[in-house]
Design a protein around this motif. Structure first.
Motif, PDB file in Angstrom:
ATOM      1  N   UNK A 121       4.885  -2.471  11.440  1.00  0.00           N
ATOM      2  CA  UNK A 121       6.201  -1.909  11.768  1.00  0.00           C
ATOM      3  C   UNK A 121       7.309  -2.415  10.860  1.00  0.00           C
ATOM      4  N   UNK A 122       7.124  -3.584  10.256  1.00  0.00           N
ATOM      5  CA  UNK A 122       8.153  -4.124   9.376  1.00  0.00           C
ATOM      6  C   UNK A 122       8.222  -3.358   8.055  1.00  0.00           C
ATOM      7  N   UNK A 123       7.058  -2.911   7.558  1.00  0.00           N
ATOM      8  CA  UNK A 123       7.004  -2.229   6.257  1.00  0.00           C
ATOM      9  C   UNK A 123       6.922  -0.716   6.390  1.00  0.00           C
ATOM     10  N   UNK A 124       6.905  -0.187   7.621  1.00  0.00           N
ATOM     11  CA  UNK A 124       6.795   1.252   7.844  1.00  0.00           C
ATOM     12  C   UNK A 124       5.558   1.834   7.166  1.00  0.00           C
ATOM     13  N   UNK A 125       4.427   1.113   7.270  1.00  0.00           N
ATOM     14  CA  UNK A 125       3.190   1.579   6.657  1.00  0.00           C
ATOM     15  C   UNK A 125       2.076   1.665   7.696  1.00  0.00           C
ATOM     16  N   UNK A 126       1.096   2.513   7.396  1.00  0.00           N
ATOM     17  CA  UNK A 126      -0.065   2.686   8.247  1.00  0.00           C
ATOM     18  C   UNK A 126      -1.288   2.823   7.349  1.00  0.00           C
ATOM     19  N   UNK A 127      -2.181   1.833   7.403  1.00  0.00           N
ATOM     20  CA  UNK A 127      -3.443   1.874   6.672  1.00  0.00           C
ATOM     21  C   UNK A 127      -4.510   2.449   7.592  1.00  0.00           C
ATOM     22  N   UNK A 128      -5.350   3.334   7.076  1.00  0.00           N
ATOM     23  CA  UNK A 128      -6.320   4.003   7.928  1.00  0.00           C
ATOM     24  C   UNK A 128      -7.622   4.253   7.183  1.00  0.00           C
ATOM     25  N   UNK A 129      -8.709   4.281   7.937  1.00  0.00           N
ATOM     26  CA  UNK A 129     -10.025   4.633   7.413  1.00  0.00           C
ATOM     27  C   UNK A 129     -10.790   5.321   8.532  1.00  0.00           C
ATOM     28  N   UNK A 130     -11.511   6.374   8.209  1.00  0.00           N
ATOM     29  CA  UNK A 130     -12.314   7.077   9.204  1.00  0.00           C
ATOM     30  C   UNK A 130     -13.633   7.502   8.582  1.00  0.00           C
ATOM     31  N   UNK A 131     -14.660   7.550   9.440  1.00  0.00           N
ATOM     32  CA  UNK A 131     -15.992   7.955   8.993  1.00  0.00           C
ATOM     33  C   UNK A 131     -16.649   8.762  10.108  1.00  0.00           C
ATOM     34  N   UNK A 132     -17.221   9.909   9.760  1.00  0.00           N
ATOM     35  CA  UNK A 132     -17.861  10.767  10.746  1.00  0.00           C
ATOM     36  C   UNK A 132     -19.289  11.062  10.315  1.00  0.00           C
ATOM     37  N   UNK A 153       7.101  11.433   4.243  1.00  0.00           N
ATOM     38  CA  UNK A 153       6.003  10.480   4.407  1.00  0.00           C
ATOM     39  C   UNK A 153       5.085  10.592   3.200  1.00  0.00           C
ATOM     40  N   UNK A 154       4.863   9.490   2.503  1.00  0.00           N
ATOM     41  CA  UNK A 154       4.018   9.483   1.310  1.00  0.00           C
ATOM     42  C   UNK A 154       2.624   8.981   1.658  1.00  0.00           C
ATOM     43  N   UNK A 155       1.610   9.695   1.158  1.00  0.00           N
ATOM     44  CA  UNK A 155       0.219   9.310   1.366  1.00  0.00           C
ATOM     45  C   UNK A 155      -0.403   8.890   0.040  1.00  0.00           C
ATOM     46  N   UNK A 156      -1.070   7.746   0.055  1.00  0.00           N
ATOM     47  CA  UNK A 156      -1.851   7.290  -1.085  1.00  0.00           C
ATOM     48  C   UNK A 156      -3.305   7.221  -0.641  1.00  0.00           C
ATOM     49  N   UNK A 157      -4.121   8.135  -1.141  1.00  0.00           N
ATOM     50  CA  UNK A 157      -5.512   8.222  -0.716  1.00  0.00           C
ATOM     51  C   UNK A 157      -6.428   7.460  -1.676  1.00  0.00           C
ATOM     52  N   UNK A 158      -7.428   6.783  -1.107  1.00  0.00           N
ATOM     53  CA  UNK A 158      -8.455   6.082  -1.883  1.00  0.00           C
ATOM     54  C   UNK A 158      -9.815   6.747  -1.727  1.00  0.00           C
ATOM     55  N   UNK A 159     -10.041   7.412  -0.606  1.00  0.00           N
ATOM     56  CA  UNK A 159     -11.243   8.189  -0.351  1.00  0.00           C
ATOM     57  C   UNK A 159     -10.847   9.434   0.440  1.00  0.00           C
TER      58      UNK A 159
END
Length: 299
Positions: A121-132, A153-159
């Motif tokens: 909440x301090x950096x206004x960021x959300x890191x996420x990973x999902x696998x199905x 809202x900016x998204x930086x995708x790695x996968x």
């Protein structure tokens, strides 16, 4: 739970999206974002309780339409949701949903969805990973970071691949959405609307949510006692809650919700059993167990 939507795909169509939020789901503008000044000033004061919850997944009797393509004959499964951390270090959430779906046209489909996220909440960021996984086959995987930048809202995708994209709206992440909902309920609000990004679906997908909050009650012997696993919450305030999830886009908002979720929300962020209404069936997620975890303290 945070109403973090969980996506399960069967025969090319939606089987379920559960939240926060749980997902709890609780999780969440455009033309309609009803933040009262009290909500804007007080959201940081809401501290969510760390916990682990187990839900049993079933179809509601009489809640399906067999005329629909790829209709479900039966559904069973289990969802485990865990929230840890706190307002200083941030919140971590994990969610796993394993289901077995029997289809009207025959066959059984096994699915395993795993989601994890960290919200700062301090950096206004959300890191996420999902696998199905469908059976033993990896059907979808994504990993990235979402950051609030002004009204965007900016998204930086790695996968599944390195990519950068911008959502045209300022969204709420699952924890922030849940905190805003609780503040709205404490302030006596009856309607709450916001955009939600949870990282659980296809790259760049996000949602417009509209929540209906019922009158507050308290648990306890003198009023309406909580039953089963929720009995440990004592006299905590609680509200009946229904959230409608709509597909969002830059051009317009969908008029028909993807589904509606109903539950009882407690002021520490815990929710009871879930009922999800889709266009062709109704699904239940019954709370089987609830374990409160140690509370993180700020240094």
């Amino acid at each position: 739970m945070n109403f973090l939507p969980v996506v399960v795909v069967v025969s090319g169509g939606w089987l379920s999206r559960i939240g926060n939020g749980m997902r709890m789901a609780i999780a969440g503008g455009l033309a309609v974002v009803w933040f009262s000044p009290a909500i804007a000033l007080s959201a940081e004061t809401v501290t969510l309780a760390p916990y682990r919850a187990v839900y049993e997944i079933t179809l509601e009797e009489g809640g399906r339409r067999l005329a629909q393509p790829a209709a479900l004959m039966a559904l069973s499964g289990r969802m485990v949701y865990e929230l840890t951390g706190g307002p200083c270090e941030g919140y971590s959430m994990t969610q796993r949903l394993v289901t077995a779906a029997d289809m009207v046209e025959g066959g059984r489909i096994l699915e395993d969805l795993q989601i994890a996220g960290f919200e700062d909440p301090q950096a206004d960021t959300f890191e996420f990973v999902s696998r199905r996984l469908i059976g033993n086959r990896l059907a979808q995987k994504q990993r990235g970071v979402a950051t609030l930048k002004g009204d965007l809202t900016e998204l930086t995708m790695r996968e599944p691949q390195n990519d950068a994209l911008t959502l045209p709206h300022k969204v709420l992440f699952p924890i922030g959405f849940q905190q805003a909902l609780i503040i709205a309920a404490l302030n006596g609000e009856r309607l709450f609307s916001a955009h939600l990004f949870d990282g659980a679906e296809k790259v760049g997908a996000y949602y417009h949510t509209t929540s209906s909050i019922g009158p507050m009650t308290r648990s306890g012997p003198a009023t309406s006692p909580a039953q089963g696993p929720l009995a440990t919450l004592g006299t905590m305030k609680r509200w009946p809650l229904t959230i409608a999830y709509f597909q969002a886009s830059e051009q317009s908002e969908a008029m028909t919700p993807l589904y509606e979720l109903s539950t009882v929300l407690y002021e520490n962020g815990v929710s009871g059993s879930l009922r999800l209404v889709f266009s062709d069936y109704v699904m239940r997620a019954r709370l089987q167990s609830l374990d409160m975890l140690p509370v993180a303290t700020c240094p």
